[in-house]
Write an enzyme that holds these catalytic residues in place. Sequence first.
Site, PDB file in Angstrom:
ATOM      1  CG  HIS A 277      38.097  45.303  40.215  1.00 33.90           C
ATOM      2  ND1 HIS A 277      37.682  45.004  41.492  1.00 33.90           N
ATOM      3  CD2 HIS A 277      39.192  44.523  39.988  1.00 33.90           C
ATOM      4  CE1 HIS A 277      38.473  44.089  42.015  1.00 33.90           C
ATOM      5  NE2 HIS A 277      39.394  43.777  41.124  1.00 33.90           N
ATOM      6  CD  GLU A 278      41.942  44.836  37.411  1.00 38.01           C
ATOM      7  OE1 GLU A 278      42.982  44.985  38.079  1.00 38.01           O
ATOM      8  OE2 GLU A 278      41.223  43.821  37.496  1.00 38.01           O
ATOM      9  CG  HIS A 281      43.299  46.470  42.557  1.00 35.66           C
ATOM     10  ND1 HIS A 281      43.160  45.936  43.821  1.00 35.66           N
ATOM     11  CD2 HIS A 281      42.625  45.633  41.714  1.00 35.66           C
ATOM     12  CE1 HIS A 281      42.441  44.820  43.756  1.00 35.66           C
ATOM     13  NE2 HIS A 281      42.101  44.623  42.493  1.00 35.66           N
ATOM     14  CD  GLU A 330      41.216  41.305  43.912  1.00 34.26           C
ATOM     15  OE1 GLU A 330      40.397  41.766  43.089  1.00 34.26           O
ATOM     16  OE2 GLU A 330      42.444  41.398  43.784  1.00 34.26           O
TER      17      GLU A 330
END
Length: 411
Positions: A277-278, A281, A330
């Site tokens: 997930h990070e 980004h 997100e």
Amino acid sequence: MAWYRRSKLGFDTICRYFTVPKPPINQLSKLTSASNNPIRFPKTSPTGYRYYYVDSRQVRHFKPRGFKRWIDNPRNALIVVLVGSGIGVTMYFGNVETIPYTKRRHLVLLSKNMERTIGESQFQNMKAGFKGKILPAMHPESVRVRMISKDIIEALQRGLKKEQVWTDLSYGSESGSASETRGKEMLMAMTEETAGDKWEGKDEVLNDMWVDESRKKGTDKGVKSATAHLEGLKWEVLVVNDHVVNAFCLPGGKIVVFTGLLEHFRTDEEIATIIGHEVAHAVARHAAEQITKNLWFTIGQLILYQFVMPDLVNTMSNLLLKLPFSRRMEIEADYIGLLLMASAGYDPRVAPKVFEKLGQVSGDSALRDYLSTHPSGKRRSKLLSEASVMQEAISIYREAIAGREVDGFFL
């Protein structure tokens, strides 16, 4: 007596300045003989400057002397509008990019080099701030996080069909091939349902139909995803011994994980979900996009400040613009990260339960879907479980554990 003469000279100068000028006597006699109209003297302001001037025919002109202001000329105004529009269109189409997988187009004014510089600067400041708390490179938790991160980064390389253009992580161990045993530890999030908690697909804040629409539109137009910002990255992983339940990836490939997160998420699949997930980004350039959006928000707020109370403007802009955009980013990172972990050989079906658990750890609430930068854990879990991206991720995962790599799934 010199001081007296200087004082008198100054006084006479001031008197002449404030005295209304009178026409000469010979001019008065000429005007009297030429016309029976009464003599009219040029009107002046109290400071001695006339608001209009009189020509030789005694016609008053109220047009100001000197050159006109350039903006008063319609031609100049048209030129300004055309040039400004041209600059705006050029800036937009020169800086708009397409995000991998979702095909969403976003405007990013921050250059790639500047974004990378900002990320590296923040990374150095963070290391200085947590000096003494950073785990050594050979610490078991540090090695474990780096190996999982290496799997995610290699999956990113496969998903973008890129050659190895970034440097490897700072350890020499090679990750083993994915195996079937990785999925045995997972929590079967997709099979668990919460009674009375039915998700409405028409939710305005977290509706993910825009992903399918954006992907379809991007595929039809044949747009190419922007990946140049990922070239030449020097990926680094850092584990900080702190009870904070957090992890992030700075622009430039700087991954930071806190041991507080590792205390709650112990399995490799759970950690891969967070790291994926990070990293997503950074793939989507969300940090640079947020800086660009904040610039436009600030300009809009300054304009509205002239008509509406500043407190009301700030509140409405946060609720209607900033927070919804942040929650959408997100969700986008959740989708991209799901594909990354699946390509790395980690079962993606564990991801929904991870986000639900993360919401519980951070104090989840239904108001987070409207008043927070992150959606609630339950909503994120529901979206991932029911989204079409989960089926894609499962397909990629099955190919990965079978030893068949899937390339270009982001394009």
